[in-house]
Design a protein around this motif. Sequence first.
Motif, mmCIF file in Angstrom:
data_model
loop_
_atom_site.group_PDB
_atom_site.id
_atom_site.type_symbol
_atom_site.label_atom_id
_atom_site.label_comp_id
_atom_site.label_asym_id
_atom_site.label_seq_id
_atom_site.Cartn_x
_atom_site.Cartn_y
_atom_site.Cartn_z
ATOM 1 N N ALA A 407 0.842 -1.194 0.000
ATOM 2 C CA ALA A 407 0.000 0.000 0.000
ATOM 3 C C ALA A 407 0.879 1.248 0.000
ATOM 4 C CB ALA A 407 -0.903 -0.002 1.237
ATOM 5 N N ILE A 408 0.264 2.385 -0.285
ATOM 6 C CA ILE A 408 0.913 3.681 -0.070
ATOM 7 C C ILE A 408 0.439 4.141 1.305
ATOM 8 C CG2 ILE A 408 1.147 6.045 -0.883
ATOM 9 C CD1 ILE A 408 0.380 4.980 -3.688
ATOM 10 N N VAL A 409 1.347 4.180 2.254
ATOM 11 C CA VAL A 409 0.978 4.329 3.658
ATOM 12 C C VAL A 409 0.990 5.800 4.061
ATOM 13 C CG1 VAL A 409 1.573 3.682 6.018
ATOM 14 C CG2 VAL A 409 1.869 2.030 4.154
ATOM 15 N N VAL A 410 -0.039 6.206 4.824
ATOM 16 C CA VAL A 410 -0.153 7.606 5.243
ATOM 17 C C VAL A 410 -0.361 7.707 6.753
ATOM 18 C CG1 VAL A 410 -1.062 8.403 3.031
ATOM 19 C CG2 VAL A 410 -2.665 7.644 4.806
ATOM 20 N N ASN A 411 0.058 8.856 7.276
ATOM 21 C CA ASN A 411 -0.315 9.293 8.620
ATOM 22 C C ASN A 411 -1.720 9.895 8.497
ATOM 23 O OD1 ASN A 411 -0.828 10.941 10.851
ATOM 24 N ND2 ASN A 411 1.238 11.775 10.954
ATOM 25 N N PRO A 412 -2.719 9.366 9.189
ATOM 26 C CA PRO A 412 -4.095 9.809 8.944
ATOM 27 C C PRO A 412 -4.370 11.260 9.304
ATOM 28 C CG PRO A 412 -3.991 8.406 10.892
ATOM 29 C CD PRO A 412 -2.654 8.315 10.222
#
Length: 463
Positions: A407-412
């Motif tokens: 996945a392309i991981v993000v800080n929400p």
Amino acid sequence: MVTEHTSSSPAQVLVASNRGPITYTLGEDGTLDARRGGGGLVSGLSAVDDKLWVCAALGDGDREAVRRGVGEPGVRMLDIDPAVHADAYNGIANSVLWFVHHLLYQTPVEPVFDAEFRRQWASYETYNRAFAEALAREAAEGAAVLVQDYHLALVPGMLRALRPDLRIGHFSHTPWAPVDYFRLLPDDIAEQLLHGILGADRAAFLTRRWADAFIGCCTEILGGTGRTRIGVHGLGADADFLRRRSHEADVDERMAALREQVGEDRKTIVRVDRTELSKNIVRGLHAYRTLLETRPEWRERVVHIAFAYPSRQDLAVYRDYTAAVQSLATEINGAYGTESWTPVVLHVKDDFARSLAAYRLADVALVNPIRDGMNLVAKEVPVVSDHGCALVLSREAGAYEELGEDAIVVNPYDVTGTAEALHEALTMSGDERSGRTKRLSEAATALPPQQWFLDQLEALRQE
């Protein structure tokens, strides 16, 4: 008052949850209409024949069914006083325990644990006791009992006192709060909750992270987990069902309608959520707006399909959140939309066939919760997607543990970072997207619902 159907013979496998597999609606003419539910637990339990599902009567139709003696084999509904259920479900489970485990409190002003909280906590105890007593009556000697979720955290300890012969498991479908946040709860309540779950032979969680957080709370507050074993079972998507259901006629109809709304030669960013505070829909919309503002080349070339199905609308904070989602979507469409392009296609009426249609159309799936026990949407979209999709995934979703690598991981909380992740996802090459989708799908279906449940049952019986 608690009334229930009485079974003819004791059960060898019992499951307890707030919501059961069937819901009754009372018609104006007095008729009862039964509707079966879905979800991972319903699918998982289909793997076991000799079972009893103990659940609460949730509405007037359910309660009337219990009073008339209407039901189906293998399901036992408890008619718990509506005021007690409201206190336990909305007052404690959804307004306190859910907020603690999802880190949702605005701590300068909440929580406030006052006399009203204590009154509602007494109802939560009464509610849990009703389940424990029903399970104690219905269970065969040495039966396996699997108690589900934060609504019934006290049941294992109560049931252990009534029936020490039973094999008792508890499964948490939510995250578990880190110890510093868990200790927002009054000390005696925190201890009572931990002791309640530790009444089980085995306490299980969706990820190792949540299991470790529970162990940390027990260690810090109680000195350890005692004799209770801790397990991890990452619920996966039901690939066979999803692939079959997503190609039925009603889904094809919804796809045609969505394509018309999207327009020709446009990419799609899809999200499907309940309007639950932890799902972070508002920040997701802000990220999409930021994408359109900072990357003007995407204007008229992308549509955000956002399904935000109302949840817990009997709580004011949820009604306000739903309104905020609708207001922001309208604002984005007003600011950027043209005669031929609607930037956000928002639907708030629950429609499973339409959700599957969106899954199939998705070029990008946006799953950015503040915190989530697992998040099956992140697992379902890659399984159903027709042409492969890029997954933008919050590192705070339980699914990150299994899907994060592809996945392309993000800080929400990082709206700017999420906007950049959306751009990266939209510009991903077809080959890379296909490869990632294949690997995501394999990981997402590694533990389908039936095996997920059978693994827990086998582990419990071996304790």
